[in-house]
Design a protein around this motif. Structure first.
Motif, PDB file in Angstrom:
ATOM      1  N   GLN A   1       0.783  -1.180   0.062  1.00 16.18           N
ATOM      2  CA  GLN A   1       0.170  -0.048  -0.067  1.00 16.18           C
ATOM      3  C   GLN A   1       0.744   1.226   0.032  1.00 16.18           C
ATOM      4  OE1 GLN A   1      -2.873  -0.074   3.352  1.00 16.18           O
ATOM      5  NE2 GLN A   1      -3.526  -2.002   2.635  1.00 16.18           N
ATOM      6  N   THR A   2       2.208   1.062   0.420  1.00 16.69           N
ATOM      7  CA  THR A   2       2.940   2.435   0.153  1.00 16.69           C
ATOM      8  C   THR A   2       3.161   2.761  -1.376  1.00 16.69           C
ATOM      9  OG1 THR A   2       4.672   1.354   1.691  1.00 16.69           O
ATOM     10  CG2 THR A   2       5.436   3.125   0.421  1.00 16.69           C
ATOM     11  N   GLU A   3       3.035   4.224  -1.366  1.00 12.13           N
ATOM     12  CA  GLU A   3       2.981   5.114  -2.779  1.00 12.13           C
ATOM     13  C   GLU A   3       4.288   5.908  -2.741  1.00 12.13           C
ATOM     14  OE1 GLU A   3      -0.761   6.982  -2.831  1.00 12.13           O
ATOM     15  OE2 GLU A   3      -1.985   5.410  -2.394  1.00 12.13           O
ATOM     16  N   PHE A   4       4.823   6.068  -3.993  1.00  5.55           N
ATOM     17  CA  PHE A   4       5.901   6.820  -4.174  1.00  5.55           C
ATOM     18  C   PHE A   4       5.564   7.912  -5.033  1.00  5.55           C
ATOM     19  CE2 PHE A   4       7.436   2.687  -2.931  1.00  5.55           C
ATOM     20  CZ  PHE A   4       8.284   3.161  -2.007  1.00  5.55           C
ATOM     21  N   HIS A   5       6.330   9.147  -4.991  1.00  4.81           N
ATOM     22  CA  HIS A   5       6.138   9.970  -6.132  1.00  4.81           C
ATOM     23  C   HIS A   5       6.984   9.486  -7.223  1.00  4.81           C
ATOM     24  CE1 HIS A   5       4.321  13.120  -3.649  1.00  4.81           C
ATOM     25  NE2 HIS A   5       5.031  12.863  -2.680  1.00  4.81           N
ATOM     26  N   LEU A   6       6.942  10.186  -8.613  1.00  2.00           N
ATOM     27  CA  LEU A   6       7.662   9.951  -9.636  1.00  2.00           C
ATOM     28  C   LEU A   6       9.238  10.002  -9.405  1.00  2.00           C
ATOM     29  CD1 LEU A   6       5.514  11.541 -12.404  1.00  2.00           C
ATOM     30  CD2 LEU A   6       5.555   9.415 -11.866  1.00  2.00           C
ATOM     31  N   ASP A   7       9.740  10.734  -8.713  1.00  4.33           N
ATOM     32  CA  ASP A   7      11.160  10.881  -8.192  1.00  4.33           C
ATOM     33  C   ASP A   7      11.632   9.709  -7.401  1.00  4.33           C
ATOM     34  OD1 ASP A   7      10.114  11.864  -6.008  1.00  4.33           O
ATOM     35  OD2 ASP A   7      11.194  13.635  -5.906  1.00  4.33           O
ATOM     36  N   GLY A   8      10.709   8.996  -6.971  1.00  4.49           N
ATOM     37  CA  GLY A   8      11.054   7.787  -5.899  1.00  4.49           C
ATOM     38  C   GLY A   8      10.839   8.114  -4.590  1.00  4.49           C
ATOM     39  N   THR A   9      10.657   9.435  -4.129  1.00  4.56           N
ATOM     40  CA  THR A   9      10.449   9.638  -2.732  1.00  4.56           C
ATOM     41  C   THR A   9       8.939   9.148  -2.208  1.00  4.56           C
ATOM     42  OG1 THR A   9       9.699  12.037  -3.198  1.00  4.56           O
ATOM     43  CG2 THR A   9      11.849  11.668  -2.770  1.00  4.56           C
ATOM     44  N   LEU A  10       8.826   9.302  -1.043  1.00  4.51           N
ATOM     45  CA  LEU A  10       7.617   8.573  -0.240  1.00  4.51           C
ATOM     46  C   LEU A  10       6.565   9.458  -0.754  1.00  4.51           C
ATOM     47  CD1 LEU A  10       8.724   7.013   3.098  1.00  4.51           C
ATOM     48  CD2 LEU A  10       7.732   6.035   0.958  1.00  4.51           C
ATOM     49  N   LYS A  11       5.402   9.179  -0.782  1.00  2.00           N
ATOM     50  CA  LYS A  11       4.110   9.924  -1.069  1.00  2.00           C
ATOM     51  C   LYS A  11       3.161   9.318   0.053  1.00  2.00           C
ATOM     52  CE  LYS A  11       0.154  10.865  -4.397  1.00  2.00           C
ATOM     53  NZ  LYS A  11      -0.031  10.441  -5.622  1.00  2.00           N
ATOM     54  N   LYS A  12       3.230   8.000   0.435  1.00  2.00           N
ATOM     55  CA  LYS A  12       2.293   7.588   1.453  1.00  2.00           C
ATOM     56  C   LYS A  12       3.128   6.357   2.117  1.00  2.00           C
ATOM     57  CE  LYS A  12      -1.848   4.893   2.421  1.00  2.00           C
ATOM     58  NZ  LYS A  12      -3.118   4.662   1.584  1.00  2.00           N
ATOM     59  N   LEU A  13       3.636   6.153   3.299  1.00  2.00           N
ATOM     60  CA  LEU A  13       4.297   5.304   3.856  1.00  2.00           C
ATOM     61  C   LEU A  13       3.192   4.372   4.663  1.00  2.00           C
ATOM     62  CD1 LEU A  13       6.966   3.810   4.664  1.00  2.00           C
ATOM     63  CD2 LEU A  13       7.115   5.498   6.706  1.00  2.00           C
ATOM     64  N   VAL A  14       3.361   3.156   4.330  1.00  2.00           N
ATOM     65  CA  VAL A  14       2.608   2.063   5.015  1.00  2.00           C
ATOM     66  C   VAL A  14       3.583   0.953   5.377  1.00  2.00           C
ATOM     67  CG1 VAL A  14       0.558   0.569   4.912  1.00  2.00           C
ATOM     68  CG2 VAL A  14       0.459   2.772   3.651  1.00  2.00           C
ATOM     69  N   ILE A  15       3.743   0.513   6.450  1.00  2.00           N
ATOM     70  CA  ILE A  15       4.734  -0.806   6.768  1.00  2.00           C
ATOM     71  C   ILE A  15       3.771  -2.132   6.940  1.00  2.00           C
ATOM     72  CG2 ILE A  15       6.420   0.700   7.245  1.00  2.00           C
ATOM     73  CD1 ILE A  15       6.131  -0.063  10.237  1.00  2.00           C
TER      74      ILE A  15
END
Length: 185
Positions: free
Chosen positions: A113-127
């Motif tokens: 469920q973790t989501e990333f921005h196009l540059d590879g940085t975190l958009k939404k962190l889920v562990i």
């Protein structure tokens, strides 16, 4: 189980800042595998002189350092955690303060469920809490950001003490405990 990102409280604007540490202790050395190489490096660094400074219990930049009191607490939860002593020196005040460079293990615990921005940085962190469950103090593998994560037991222990300049931010989790809570509603 709940997990939290451990970070420096940015509201303390006059927190002490080490000078020259990033040039000596490079980010690529900050792995458990390269810890021995750190032993040979400089251990004493001056601080940026700027009036009345606050020695917080956690310094996040340019590299993560924790106070001796935080180190002693972490050791109770993770007795084999590798640390490297770093002394911050305030020459005008003839004062030295002991901090510790800590390199927690990197844990593969990202949820799908973790989501990333196009540059590879975190958009939404889920562990994934089942993958993170064996660890009390760790970093997350597979992300660009250098977060240190603590479980709820260590987070509560930190909050019970009179530490300065530490912020805890809850991380969204998926896994068994969330499923149990959903069923119980």
């Amino acid at each position: 189980m709940n997990y939290f990102i451990l970070s420096q409280d940015e509201r303390i604007t006059n927190a002490v800042k080490p000078v020259g540490i990033a040039q000596v202790i490079k980010k690529e050395l900050l792995t458990i595998e390269r810890m021995e190489e750190l032993e040979e490096l400089e251990r004493q660094f001056p601080v940026l002189e700027k009036g009345e400074m606050v020695y917080t219990d956690l310094i996040e930049k340019p590299i993560m350092l924790i106070s001796d009191a935080v180190k002693q607490l972490v050791e109770k939860y993770v007795p084999n955690m590798p640390f490297k002593a770093v002394v911050l020196t305030d020459m005008p005040k003839l004062m030295q303060t002991l901090y510790w460079l800590v390199i927690p293990p990197r844990v593969r615990c990202l949820s799908t469920q973790t989501e990333f921005h196009l540059d590879g940085t975190l958009k939404k962190l889920v562990i994934d809490e089942q993958l993170a469950a064996p660890y009390s103090f760790f970093q997350i593998e597979g992300i660009k950001e250098q977060f240190i994560v603590v479980n709820i037991e260590l987070a509560e222990s930190i909050l019970r003490r009179d530490f300065r300049g530490i912020r805890l931010q809850k991380i969204q989790t998926e896994g068994r405990w969330n499923d149990i809570l959903s069923v119980g509603k």
